[in-house]
Motif scaffolding. Sequence first.
Motif, PDB file in Angstrom:
ATOM      1  N   PHE A  10     -56.837 100.923 -57.396  1.00 31.28           N
ATOM      2  CA  PHE A  10     -57.267  99.530 -57.498  1.00 31.28           C
ATOM      3  C   PHE A  10     -58.565  99.458 -58.295  1.00 31.28           C
ATOM      4  N   PHE A  11     -58.646  98.519 -59.234  1.00 37.05           N
ATOM      5  CA  PHE A  11     -59.883  98.313 -59.992  1.00 37.05           C
ATOM      6  C   PHE A  11     -59.862  96.885 -60.514  1.00 37.05           C
ATOM      7  N   ARG A  12     -60.991  96.430 -61.006  1.00 41.23           N
ATOM      8  CA  ARG A  12     -61.096  95.065 -61.531  1.00 41.23           C
ATOM      9  C   ARG A  12     -61.891  95.087 -62.827  1.00 41.23           C
ATOM     10  N   PHE A  13     -61.690  94.047 -63.624  1.00 51.90           N
ATOM     11  CA  PHE A  13     -62.482  93.829 -64.828  1.00 51.90           C
ATOM     12  C   PHE A  13     -63.193  92.484 -64.687  1.00 51.90           C
ATOM     13  N   GLY A  14     -64.472  92.477 -65.037  1.00 49.12           N
ATOM     14  CA  GLY A  14     -65.242  91.248 -64.993  1.00 49.12           C
ATOM     15  C   GLY A  14     -65.504  90.774 -63.588  1.00 49.12           C
ATOM     16  N   GLN A  15     -65.896  89.484 -63.516  1.00 43.19           N
ATOM     17  CA  GLN A  15     -66.229  88.877 -62.230  1.00 43.19           C
ATOM     18  C   GLN A  15     -65.001  88.165 -61.687  1.00 43.19           C
ATOM     19  N   VAL A  16     -64.691  88.484 -60.427  1.00 44.54           N
ATOM     20  CA  VAL A  16     -63.522  87.874 -59.800  1.00 44.54           C
ATOM     21  C   VAL A  16     -63.943  87.239 -58.486  1.00 44.54           C
ATOM     22  N   SER A  17     -63.239  86.230 -58.087  1.00 43.53           N
ATOM     23  CA  SER A  17     -63.576  85.518 -56.863  1.00 43.53           C
ATOM     24  C   SER A  17     -62.932  86.138 -55.640  1.00 43.53           C
ATOM     25  N   SER A  18     -61.851  86.869 -55.805  1.00 40.01           N
ATOM     26  CA  SER A  18     -61.162  87.483 -54.672  1.00 40.01           C
ATOM     27  C   SER A  18     -61.750  88.856 -54.380  1.00 40.01           C
ATOM     28  N   SER A  19     -61.708  89.238 -53.123  1.00 41.62           N
ATOM     29  CA  SER A  19     -62.221  90.544 -52.700  1.00 41.62           C
ATOM     30  C   SER A  19     -61.122  91.594 -52.807  1.00 41.62           C
ATOM     31  N   LEU A  25     -57.869  90.748 -62.122  1.00 44.13           N
ATOM     32  CA  LEU A  25     -58.390  90.223 -63.377  1.00 44.13           C
ATOM     33  C   LEU A  25     -58.748  88.740 -63.247  1.00 44.13           C
ATOM     34  N   PRO A  26     -59.872  88.357 -63.881  1.00 44.76           N
ATOM     35  CA  PRO A  26     -60.139  86.925 -64.068  1.00 44.76           C
ATOM     36  C   PRO A  26     -59.390  86.448 -65.322  1.00 44.76           C
ATOM     37  N   GLN A  27     -59.640  85.240 -65.723  1.00 37.35           N
ATOM     38  CA  GLN A  27     -59.058  84.749 -66.969  1.00 37.35           C
ATOM     39  C   GLN A  27     -59.786  85.412 -68.131  1.00 37.35           C
ATOM     40  N   LEU A  28     -59.070  86.228 -68.935  1.00 37.31           N
ATOM     41  CA  LEU A  28     -59.679  86.978 -70.032  1.00 37.31           C
ATOM     42  C   LEU A  28     -59.246  86.410 -71.378  1.00 37.31           C
ATOM     43  N   ASP A  29     -60.158  86.532 -72.364  1.00 42.71           N
ATOM     44  CA  ASP A  29     -59.787  86.213 -73.748  1.00 42.71           C
ATOM     45  C   ASP A  29     -58.959  87.344 -74.320  1.00 42.71           C
ATOM     46  N   LYS A  30     -58.167  87.035 -75.264  1.00 43.86           N
ATOM     47  CA  LYS A  30     -57.305  88.062 -75.859  1.00 43.86           C
ATOM     48  C   LYS A  30     -58.105  89.152 -76.527  1.00 43.86           C
ATOM     49  N   ASN A  31     -59.255  88.750 -77.096  1.00 50.18           N
ATOM     50  CA  ASN A  31     -60.092  89.729 -77.798  1.00 50.18           C
ATOM     51  C   ASN A  31     -61.113  90.393 -76.872  1.00 50.18           C
ATOM     52  N   LEU A  56     -53.260  91.516 -60.636  1.00 53.84           N
ATOM     53  CA  LEU A  56     -53.566  90.460 -59.681  1.00 53.84           C
ATOM     54  C   LEU A  56     -54.526  89.489 -60.354  1.00 53.84           C
ATOM     55  N   LEU A  57     -54.086  88.256 -60.570  1.00 51.73           N
ATOM     56  CA  LEU A  57     -54.841  87.270 -61.336  1.00 51.73           C
ATOM     57  C   LEU A  57     -55.500  86.279 -60.380  1.00 51.73           C
ATOM     58  N   THR A  58     -56.798  86.178 -60.487  1.00 51.57           N
ATOM     59  CA  THR A  58     -57.552  85.359 -59.532  1.00 51.57           C
ATOM     60  C   THR A  58     -57.528  83.884 -59.887  1.00 51.57           C
ATOM     61  N   ASP A  59     -57.176  83.568 -61.130  1.00 45.89           N
ATOM     62  CA  ASP A  59     -57.263  82.165 -61.556  1.00 45.89           C
ATOM     63  C   ASP A  59     -55.913  81.470 -61.636  1.00 45.89           C
ATOM     64  N   ILE A  60     -54.851  82.139 -61.203  1.00 41.93           N
ATOM     65  CA  ILE A  60     -53.546  81.487 -61.192  1.00 41.93           C
ATOM     66  C   ILE A  60     -52.917  81.656 -59.819  1.00 41.93           C
ATOM     67  N   GLY A 117     -50.277  86.090 -58.713  1.00 42.24           N
ATOM     68  CA  GLY A 117     -51.401  85.175 -58.675  1.00 42.24           C
ATOM     69  C   GLY A 117     -52.049  85.154 -57.304  1.00 42.24           C
ATOM     70  N   LEU A 118     -53.367  84.973 -57.292  1.00 40.37           N
ATOM     71  CA  LEU A 118     -54.115  85.011 -56.036  1.00 40.37           C
ATOM     72  C   LEU A 118     -54.721  83.670 -55.674  1.00 40.37           C
ATOM     73  N   LYS A 119     -54.832  82.791 -56.630  1.00 37.76           N
ATOM     74  CA  LYS A 119     -55.590  81.564 -56.418  1.00 37.76           C
ATOM     75  C   LYS A 119     -54.912  80.698 -55.360  1.00 37.76           C
ATOM     76  N   ASP A 120     -55.728  80.356 -54.331  1.00 35.62           N
ATOM     77  CA  ASP A 120     -55.312  79.430 -53.280  1.00 35.62           C
ATOM     78  C   ASP A 120     -54.020  79.851 -52.592  1.00 35.62           C
ATOM     79  N   ARG A 121     -53.781  81.164 -52.509  1.00 33.80           N
ATOM     80  CA  ARG A 121     -52.546  81.633 -51.872  1.00 33.80           C
ATOM     81  C   ARG A 121     -52.854  82.309 -50.544  1.00 33.80           C
ATOM     82  N   ASN A 122     -51.856  82.295 -49.665  1.00 38.03           N
ATOM     83  CA  ASN A 122     -51.977  82.885 -48.347  1.00 38.03           C
ATOM     84  C   ASN A 122     -52.066  84.409 -48.458  1.00 38.03           C
TER      85      ASN A 122
END
Length: 1956
Positions: free
Chosen positions: A541-550, A634-640, A660-664, A679-684
Amino acid sequence: MGPAGRNIVFEEASFPRLGAATTSSVPDTAGMSFEAASAKRFEFIYACLVAMDARSAEAALRRPCFAEGVEALFHGEDNVKPVNNVTPEEGSNSRSAHANRSIAPKHSDFNDSRSHRDPDLTVALFGSTEAVQFGCDNILLGERKLENAKFSIIIPLERKISEHCVSVINMIGSHEIDLEFLDYVIDQVVNENEIHVFIFVVRLGQLTDEDKMGIEWLQRFFGDQVLSFVITLFTYEREEECDTITDDLKNNSVLEQLLEKCGGRYHTCSKNMNNQSEMGGLMNRIKRLFTDNNQQCYTREMFTTLKEPLRDHQSSEYQSGTDTDASLHVSDTSSQLFGSLTQTETEGHRQQLAAQQLIKRLNLESKPQLLAVDFLQSVAQYQFQESCAEGELAQIFLRKLLMMDYRARGLQVKENNEQYHTQQTDSDSLEDVGDAYEDIFQVTAKPAEEMIKADPVHLMDVQMAVFHCADSFLKQLIVTKLSQCQYALPLLIPNPFTQQIEFPLWTFRQINKSWKTTGDTGKNSGKFQPVYKAQTPMVAFFRFGQVSSSKSQLMNSLINEKHNTFFHRNCPGSSRTRVLMDGVVEIAWYCPSGETTDRFTHCVAFCNLHGDAGAHETQLSILTKMASVNVAILPQLDKNDKSMTKIQTFYKDSKPLICLLTDIDSPLTEKRKGKYKIGLKDRNLPIVSEEIRRAINNGLLSTESCSFLRLDHMVKHSNIRVDEADDDDCRKGKEAAQQIMSLLENKDLNEIKESFLPCQGKLWHQWCQMNKELHRPTLGELHKGNNIEKNKSFKQSEMLKIREQQQTSDLSQFIKIFIQKLMSQAGNEVVYFLKWLGILLDDYTTESVSVLHHEYHEKWSTVLSLKKKHDKSQQLAAAQIELERVSEKLQSATFGLEHILREIGQIYESCSSVKKIKKDLMFNFSSFPSLAAEMMIAGFPLELMGGDAAHVPLIWVTAVLDALIQKLGDISVYVLSVLGIQSSGKSTMLNAMFGLQFAVSAGRCTRGAFMQLVRVSEEMKAKLKFDYILVLDSEGLRGLELAGKSTRNHDNEMATFVVGLGNMTLINILGENTAEMQDILQIVVQAFLRMKKIRLSPSCMFVHQNISDVTAKEKNMEGRRQLQEKLDEMTKLAAKEEDCDTEFFSDIIAFDIQNDVKYFAQLWEGSPPMAPPNPDYSRHIQELKETILSKAVKSNGITLLQFRMRINDLWNALLNENFVFSFKNTLEIAVYRKLETKYSDWTWSLRSAMLSVEDKFYNRINNGNIKVEENDLLNEMRKTKEQVQKSVMSYFTEDRDKEFLCQWRGRFETRIDNLHDDLVKGTKRRLDEAIEQKKAREELNRKRTEYENKLFIRSKELALSLRNIGTDELMLKEEFDTMWSKWVTEMTEDTPPLEDLNFWEDVMQILSENHELTFVHERLNQKDYELIDRRSDYCDYIMLKKDPEYSDKTASSKETGKSSSESKGGTLPTQMLMSRKEYLKGAQKQPDKKGLNAKCQSLIRDLIHKIIHETEKITKNSPVGRRGYNDSYIQEITDCVKKSVQQHQSESQSHILKKEFTIDLSLRVCENARHEFTELHKEFRESNDPRLYLKKQKTQYCNVFMNFYRGATATIQSELICSNLEPSILQAVYNESAISLAAHMRSDIEALCENRPNLEKHILKYLAEREDFKHYMKYIHNPRAYFKQFIKFEVKRYFSKQNQNILNIFKENLKQKEQIVSNAMKAATVKVKSKSGDGNMWFRCFTTKLTDELKFTGNSCVDLSEIKDLDFLEKLLSDCLKEKMINLQNSLRSIDDIKMENCRKGPDEILIEHFCQCCWVQCPFCKAICTNTMEDHPGDHSVSLHRNIGLSGWSYRRTTNLAVEICTTAVASNRYFSPNSADDAVPWKEYRKGGFNYANWSITPDFCDLLYWKWFVCRFQKDLERYYNKTFEEDGEIPDEWKLYTKEEALESLEKYMEK
């Protein structure tokens, strides 16, 4: 900076560093200049801020003087003097004060007409200090460098540049600022300013690493948006450098990238910044940037928006890290500990500073390193708590973790009470409702204390800090405990000090995991593997950038939703900031249980990379390579986006990828094979967790070539540091262990022990079995035949042969290398070696043992199945055989470190027994115990009782404890033991309580007993009275390996042994099963009952584990009641077995049912294998520990030496069949012997003092004081008695053995008092007799006075009559002689002379009154009486009552007159030593009419010695010396004989004593009295015959006659006085010298220096050296007389060897007496002169002063009335006395000149009284003497070592065979003895039933025979056979082994077994 352009410079050195200053008091600035006061104030405020003391800083600001100073400094007052020069055009301007003053206000450095206007531009400079040069012409920064960068940020500088008002924030060098302070001041700066530009200052052409990190530093503190406000400012020293800037940018890609990152904006200027044009250009560049940014500044809103996500991220995920050899010790040596640190490593430097600050906050900086031994082997004060002060976090966390309390990661920091109070505004009141909107939503400024208050320490920072500070052993323990708590473990750790990525493989070595998997057939199969070699799929498990989910919370929901395996932001103990977690990779395993509820069907590893994966590429690369499935959050990332590039790489890879996408909010979607999106946003969360689980399972199943993680293969990665490789000690220890393990390759595990450890296999088991048979004669072959001693010697010989086989067996290469490694290594290398060896051995055996366990389970299932089928009996038998075979294989397959150490112990025991060094052994075996002792100190347990043979290797254990005493001293320990049923959690409980590492797995249950030391911390030593707790872990009772009766016996032995050793025993009971509880309670109660019977008093506590509801008070009360009833019930049952009538458990041991019973929750919180330990279990463990320590406070513990002795005593007793009967408390015996020696000193003090007092009172009586009261003696003895009593009290209360001594205190105090009273009464009696004697001699004294007066007058008259004739001296003497004869005849003509006594005529006359005179003469002439007390048998003196042929009437004098030598054949004493079968058969025979057994012989001999002793007392007390001889004294002696014989006749039931016996015994005692009476009568004649008295006076009166003739009157008087003084002085010198000599002899003569047992030891040595059989027989049959003889011999030898010392003692005493007399003369002269008295008064005064010192005689003629010159008289007497003293000194030329018979009581008599007034009762079997030092003592008679009973004449029934049995061996047999006649039969085990003389003896079974008496029997075999007229044959044959003993060995055994 000061106001109005004033630069206030704060020197860095003037500011206290963190924690180094106190901010408790505000400094006094009265009388200081403004500048000095301001500096002082800011110094104080800064110290407050650094120390995070907001209250003190606020108090300082609120003081009026401080407020004014701050206002002046911050806002520019006119009365402030300038400090530095400024340019003329510069002025002052400042903002109006804010309503809420800030600590960071703005200041102006110039003054113009625009007063109080805001600056046009605000600029912030950052970068390297090397890029600028300060000076008075520096337009931008000013004259000089600010020494403290902190204040350059707090106080911005305002300048006027190109008509612009510029506020300059100087952040150059800010990387050196404390991070917490920097965070705070940047917050303040941003809140107070809108910054137009950030100027990045770089030295042109000299780009440093620090410059490279500058932009990253800026981004970290201000966010990514700050890059839009950055301009790079290149500075130069020479203008030509500017020409190369374009080339520099092209050639330096790093610089080019930096510029691109900042939008390509740059400007150049000189390093001095003194060019107005360049500065103007810079201002223009800033304005363009402002325009480009749409006239927007960097604002507080930007800072807040960009900073909060970063803080949230930092607090979201955290776990521990590691550093195998780092010691977080902030000192000058830190670079050595953590690697080199250069100033250019900005990021690393920041991390190091942050880590150092954290360590300071946790109070870890004072500890160079946290050592495992400080926590493992340490008992420290620790209270169970859920919150603590910040400085205690580390210690409390570690303590809780070691106790397996997973709530260690939930500790709360205690806050001050004030901080919990809610804040209220001043306007709050009941009437003022207020505005809800403003109160709720309006953002108000934070109070100053909150603004500077640091965030709480993150709990994971605590874990990581402790981990980094720990040594490698503690790190391993921490990780092991984390694993037990089901927490994730640190796998990859960035070291904050070295910046290296570390892999702590060592910490995983002791972790094992077990799980069950379900195969294709649906059958479960279990696995048990160490995690470092377990091959499992791994999900990363790893993440890129700032994410809202733990991320961590998501992982927990996959592994164990009820437990926080991974720490996340919502866990207790989390905070906004963290220091040490970014980049840490943690790992956890999911272990299935084989149930349908399993989330995964196989063991799966989960790895968690903390922080932004893009910032930790090394860890990310390693993880993704090892992973089976990658999971990216992952948060919402730009393609570049750079992170997207990584994702693309993973997407192309064949490995499954789950995004695992925090914004969808989309559900699980498989985009392509193995690629999932969720997607993780607002999900049980449960739904998401289930989708992730499915995706992972699909990924694991779909992967064709799934990669597996194996930790020990991770070392292949080159870009990480492996702890095991970098630690030299660890690496060397591993290499050494691997070298040994290489020998086991391709070896059958079941044969390893036999081939590599031969000494502990069959040989050791055979030896143990023989040893048990030796101590239990009813076992084996020992009981066969009649000669027990011969059988025992044979058994001992066989045991020695086994030892020889052990010693000669080949030393395996395995053991050889093991010993070599132990001997050659030192320090941690040895510990690593032993730990590695244990790890590798476990690894080597785990798989095979697991297979055997599986096979055992199958066989056991088969047996259970067949038992249900009754017709399958043959199959059942075969299955049971197979089961037993597998069980044996399982036992032989266990191979650990304990077996190797057991082999070392057996090598030592075998070599010690045969006294040879083992072949091929390169080291001396005597060093082995020292190695084992070192291991114990290092924390390794020592096997006390072997698990396989269930035997204690006493030689080895004793040697190890002796070595431990040499290393630690004879320290006190508190022994804590544990008992319980197998697999009931005993070891687990001890491990949790003390951090120990006893084996706890079900497959490796404790076998035997192990002991381990736990050190008591220094702070606890103040409360406890011991240095260590010695924890004793024992084998579980009711083990499955044993069955039947052997189980019960084994359990009883184990329980008794463990309970006996422990100061406290924990009784561990699993669950509430009544049947199991009853079994263990009966065993335990019986053990405690045994302890009570042998006077040991351990304590106990009951621990009920796995109780379902421990909180229900009513249920616990009911449980306690039931337990009490069970204990009482079991007490009654145990009492029946132990043959006593105890009914209640409380009668056995002090036990409180309310406080001594603990109920424990179940160990696991849920179902294993994923369940964490129950935190309530840990709490109960802590409560139990506190209870134990509270009880231990009252105990002194036991010393190691005492513990060693206790082990020997308990085990030797357990080896015998009857424990209580066999137990011998060696420690108690040793303490008692020491007490006896002390008692001897106390009694000597009383005796010697009383002798001196007695001499004093004798002098008083002789000098006329005829009244002595008992109070007078008591007063004289009071001081000595008080000193002795004080010594007694001190000894009993302060000696280290006081707990043992207390049982005898009352008895010995009574003995001391009784002895004192007896001495007083005895002395009073003797003094009264002296007074009576003096009164009786009054007439004699009157006559003596008359004689003296007459002789004086006649001598004077004769001299005067001859004076005028002129006769020469010869004629004068002839004349005096003639007249003297005439005078004596005239004075004694009326007094008849005293006749000499005719002793034997009186004896004959008195004896003939009851016997014929001719018969008495016949007995006297035969001289048989002379040997009556030394005869071997007394058949000649006896008639048997059962024999009709013998009677008083038929016995003729001829028959009775035969010599003993003629009558010995045929009438021999016989003794029955036989089995019961032999006895029953023999009882049908007619008794031997002429037989007399040894007991009868002994009784007669005792009667003789008793009568001799009593008549000696009569003789000694007779008044012959005072009244003269009278035949009535003989009559008294013979009457004593007659009465004693008659009493014996009335008590004897088997025989009658002939009259020859009475006559011979009377003659014998009369012969003894003859010498005494003769000497006493001689003394009486000399004292009472006037002729003899006058003969002595002739010389004195001849001198009087001669002096009168010469006319020397005064000389005559002085001569008379000194002549009387001389014998008195000499007598006093003799008396005092006798006492002094006795005292010297007690200290100088080794045999007399202690107590009676020591004296007896020297007597036996003397007898062996002399080898005189007659002396031996006298010692054996009449020890009291021989002791007296030996003391006299020693005194005589002392006189012959110490003659000069003795002369010196006499001469010294003579000098002292002379000095006393001289002092008396001087005192008399002074006193009489003061009263104007005459010579007679002087003489009376003189004699009065010497009344207590000397005895005055013959002073009636002294008349000094005419002498008035007292000085002359004194001089005359002094000269005369001196002359006589010189003559006396000269007379003592040699020892022959000393006549010891002149002493009132000689030194030999004094010593005999001292040593011989004790118990002289002899063992009824072997004649050994009772060792008690008091006659008629209470309790049984006893002796430590008995002898061969044949020495006293015991023989086998109706044979002439002397017995060879030893008492201590015979009482353990099942045979019989005959106490009175051949028809009597008493079992040896019940010897007390033999009669009174047997009943009061305590004879304990003991096989530690004294070789001395075995040697004696062999050396004097023929003499003994002649003496008793018997032989050592047949049943009494002497064992051949006895004949091998030499005299030297016999004497050595005396030293060994009869030591003090």
